[in-house]
Design a protein around this motif. Sequence first.
Motif, PDB file in Angstrom:
ATOM      1  N   ASN A   1       0.728  -1.179   0.122  1.00 60.51           N
ATOM      2  CA  ASN A   1      -0.103  -0.058   0.128  1.00 60.51           C
ATOM      3  C   ASN A   1       0.902   1.173   0.005  1.00 60.51           C
ATOM      4  O   ASN A   1       0.670   2.206  -0.798  1.00 60.51           O
ATOM      5  N   SER A   2       1.936   1.178   0.798  1.00 58.94           N
ATOM      6  CA  SER A   2       2.702   2.453   0.714  1.00 58.94           C
ATOM      7  C   SER A   2       3.485   2.620  -0.674  1.00 58.94           C
ATOM      8  O   SER A   2       3.629   3.550  -1.193  1.00 58.94           O
ATOM      9  N   ASN A   3       3.862   1.452  -1.382  1.00 57.67           N
ATOM     10  CA  ASN A   3       4.315   1.580  -2.630  1.00 57.67           C
ATOM     11  C   ASN A   3       3.261   2.461  -3.471  1.00 57.67           C
ATOM     12  O   ASN A   3       3.855   3.116  -4.314  1.00 57.67           O
ATOM     13  N   MET A   4       2.228   1.962  -3.524  1.00 59.03           N
ATOM     14  CA  MET A   4       1.199   2.362  -4.299  1.00 59.03           C
ATOM     15  C   MET A   4       0.778   3.937  -4.025  1.00 59.03           C
ATOM     16  O   MET A   4       0.545   4.756  -4.682  1.00 59.03           O
ATOM     17  N   ALA A   5       0.776   4.236  -2.747  1.00 59.72           N
ATOM     18  CA  ALA A   5       0.637   5.544  -2.451  1.00 59.72           C
ATOM     19  C   ALA A   5       1.692   6.463  -2.844  1.00 59.72           C
ATOM     20  O   ALA A   5       1.389   7.759  -3.170  1.00 59.72           O
ATOM     21  N   ASN A   6       2.811   5.915  -2.710  1.00 58.26           N
ATOM     22  CA  ASN A   6       4.034   6.592  -3.335  1.00 58.26           C
ATOM     23  C   ASN A   6       3.887   7.052  -4.794  1.00 58.26           C
ATOM     24  O   ASN A   6       4.209   8.210  -5.037  1.00 58.26           O
ATOM     25  N   ALA A   7       3.623   6.064  -5.595  1.00 60.75           N
ATOM     26  CA  ALA A   7       3.451   6.181  -6.865  1.00 60.75           C
ATOM     27  C   ALA A   7       2.329   7.438  -7.232  1.00 60.75           C
ATOM     28  O   ALA A   7       2.349   8.009  -8.222  1.00 60.75           O
ATOM     29  N   ILE A   8       1.143   7.155  -6.390  1.00 60.46           N
ATOM     30  CA  ILE A   8       0.204   8.370  -6.686  1.00 60.46           C
ATOM     31  C   ILE A   8       0.728   9.646  -6.232  1.00 60.46           C
ATOM     32  O   ILE A   8       0.491  10.569  -7.073  1.00 60.46           O
ATOM     33  N   ARG A   9       1.518   9.630  -5.114  1.00 61.44           N
ATOM     34  CA  ARG A   9       2.156  10.981  -4.900  1.00 61.44           C
ATOM     35  C   ARG A   9       3.314  11.484  -6.135  1.00 61.44           C
ATOM     36  O   ARG A   9       3.091  12.808  -6.444  1.00 61.44           O
ATOM     37  N   SER A  10       3.794  10.477  -6.759  1.00 63.32           N
ATOM     38  CA  SER A  10       4.626  11.236  -7.877  1.00 63.32           C
ATOM     39  C   SER A  10       3.886  11.665  -8.892  1.00 63.32           C
ATOM     40  O   SER A  10       4.434  12.626  -9.833  1.00 63.32           O
ATOM     41  N   ARG A  11       2.571  11.418  -9.065  1.00 65.13           N
ATOM     42  CA  ARG A  11       1.906  11.795 -10.151  1.00 65.13           C
ATOM     43  C   ARG A  11       0.750  12.978  -9.656  1.00 65.13           C
ATOM     44  O   ARG A  11       0.327  13.547 -10.541  1.00 65.13           O
ATOM     45  N   THR A  12       0.835  13.134  -8.337  1.00 65.55           N
ATOM     46  CA  THR A  12       0.032  14.274  -7.740  1.00 65.55           C
ATOM     47  C   THR A  12       0.947  15.333  -7.139  1.00 65.55           C
ATOM     48  O   THR A  12       1.391  16.712  -7.598  1.00 65.55           O
ATOM     49  N   VAL A  13       1.335  14.893  -5.992  1.00 66.08           N
ATOM     50  CA  VAL A  13       2.181  16.015  -5.084  1.00 66.08           C
ATOM     51  C   VAL A  13       3.230  16.492  -5.760  1.00 66.08           C
ATOM     52  O   VAL A  13       3.466  17.736  -5.722  1.00 66.08           O
ATOM     53  N   GLN A  14       3.888  15.715  -6.455  1.00 69.48           N
ATOM     54  CA  GLN A  14       5.387  15.969  -6.956  1.00 69.48           C
ATOM     55  C   GLN A  14       4.842  17.015  -8.226  1.00 69.48           C
ATOM     56  O   GLN A  14       6.027  17.583  -8.875  1.00 69.48           O
ATOM     57  N   LYS A  15       3.557  16.862  -8.693  1.00 73.05           N
ATOM     58  CA  LYS A  15       3.527  17.555  -9.992  1.00 73.05           C
ATOM     59  C   LYS A  15       2.547  19.021  -9.362  1.00 73.05           C
ATOM     60  O   LYS A  15       1.921  19.730 -10.226  1.00 73.05           O
TER      61      LYS A  15
END
Length: 692
Positions: free
Chosen positions: A426-440
Amino acid sequence: MKAIGVDVGGTFTDLVYCDLASGRVEIHKVSTTPDDPSRGVIQGVIELCAAAGVETGEIDYVFHGTTTATNAVLEHKGVVAGMITNEGFRDIIHIGRHQRVQHYSIRQELPWQDRPLVKRRHRKTVGGRLAPPTGAELEPLDEEAVRRAAEELKAEGVQSVAICFLFSYLNPAHENRAREIVAEIMPDAFVTTSSFVSPQFREFERFTTAALAAFIGPKVRTYIEHLETALKSAGLEGELRIMASNGGVATAGMVSDKPTLTLLSGLAAGVLGGAWIGELAERKRLITFDIGGTSADIGIIVDGVYAETDARSTSIAGFPLLSPMIDIHTIGAGGGSIAHLDRGGAFRVGPKSAGAVPGPAAYGRGGSEPTVTDANLVLGRLDAEDFLGGGMKLDAAGSARVIGELATTLGLGPEEAAEGVLTVINSNMANAIRSRTVQKGIDPRGFALVAFGGAGPLHGAEVAAMLGIGEVIVPPYPGITSAMGLLTTDVKYDATRTQFQVSGAVDLDRLNADLAGMEADLAAQFRADRIETADMEFERIGDLRYVGQGYELKIPLPAGTIDAGALAGVLDAFHRAHTAEYGHAFAASPIEIVNIKVSGIGRIQKLRELAEPQGTSVAAAKVRTGPCAFRVDGVLATFETAFYHRPLLPVGEAFEGPAIVLQKDSTTVVPPRARAVVDRSGSLIITLGGAA
């Protein structure tokens, strides 16, 4: 009209039948057959038609999302490909560009060098040269050299040839003639040209895109031809349409000629399905979250519009690609992801997957490594007797064994080890979503998470909580959402031409003529596909940049004739887009129009909405209660949890977590402190009390 949508995943092949006139839907899942995916497709189609009570001959269309091209590239299992290019440019696809993927790494992997699509010995050079800005011929094509090159490639056992010449995007004459010569000498080979696959500038990316087409072309063409034959043998005379990476469907013939169209075929269908579900639920800001057996795929939708990739970020398996694609981020995280200790002793989950064969230990097919599915079963979140609607019994003892072995290695109890597997994935998937949202610069808390795929609803609520997302939408048929997405789109083709015109000196006649020419070409293709003129729409896009910049921004271009006033509006829109993307603009700087693009949309009948659920009460939907383990406030505890049969849940009556919702194609977890309710669109809306 009766249609079937088929999405082939790494573990299961998902199918949906829909009578588009009445809205009646029937779903089905079968195990994927990795050695020949078409076997699973045909088996599933026949079984689905039988379950729906329709004859195979009544089906008008089969819409298909395929992973053939994707897997061939990811696993580097294409054919032996060759290339013919200009003298002195044999190593373009090896050298690449001066930009490094990882700027400061001296040991980074460069896929075009480590595992080339076309080996150097199969790259042949010939005389002939075109020149910008018009593509005028400086040196005639050496046709005898092309013949010699083709003879050599044939003798070397090459099965596919990419013809890539400089400036062919301005004038394809040399490439087209070379293609004719190669086809005469190698009639059984797949032959393509860079100007046909991607007629735009940047020779490294264009050549690599053509090389990708050559690398996967024979496999894709063979698969499509085999599937068409098998469908006809099964009595299906309806037309086969293939999902393309750009969010539309294409004919089988178009895909056979341009195989790179399908590099994100199945993944694109998932984003479309998620967007459609969000529209039905009246939500316009969505994160689509599609988890299957081997991967998790993430897409972003704002105001009903999905994001598309640009020239800076479009790639597959590290290879740059010049092709229109929905912006989808994929990581190796799914129900079959294997939990293990790496060489440094760190605990990891994925990206390696047990796949369909042998699959997780829970499937009872010989799987011997602990997977995410096994962890969910050990924690009580899957019902061993009611998996795939009771169509498949899970091996609870097998899951307990492999998770127990993992627990011993980690020095934990079985439930702690299983919960640790879920926390990591779940942490891996949450981090992947952060890379497409928070980091942008996007705040995910303003979005709803659409959780689908076979495993998406199992993990959606906990991943959303990690991100502070307060709402999760689980579609009516979450495990089949990608297959349903195939039935919600139109035929879509794209055309591109490079311009290189600078503001202040734009040749409007040339600009308008090129746009009109591309629209005419797309209209001719649609007419060949039996689409009426009234059902055609065209969208225009320009790739613009400030003079001297290396990459472009996509700016909409107006329909009709573009005059000086319309052009000024386009340039103003670029300044605004640049400010939004980078925080500043240069109002006095000249702007360059690099490429112009037209997307043609051919409207076809498609799935609009689903029938409203007919459940009577939450109490009637309750199957049983049982123990499930959840971590709340940092403490792992066992909760007596209600299990519900989703088809019996009514509209509008909420129930509290913890709860497990069972249905044929997926299982949904409603964790403690969460509430769930079915809305009129049929989606299950989970509200997370602990989300920020």
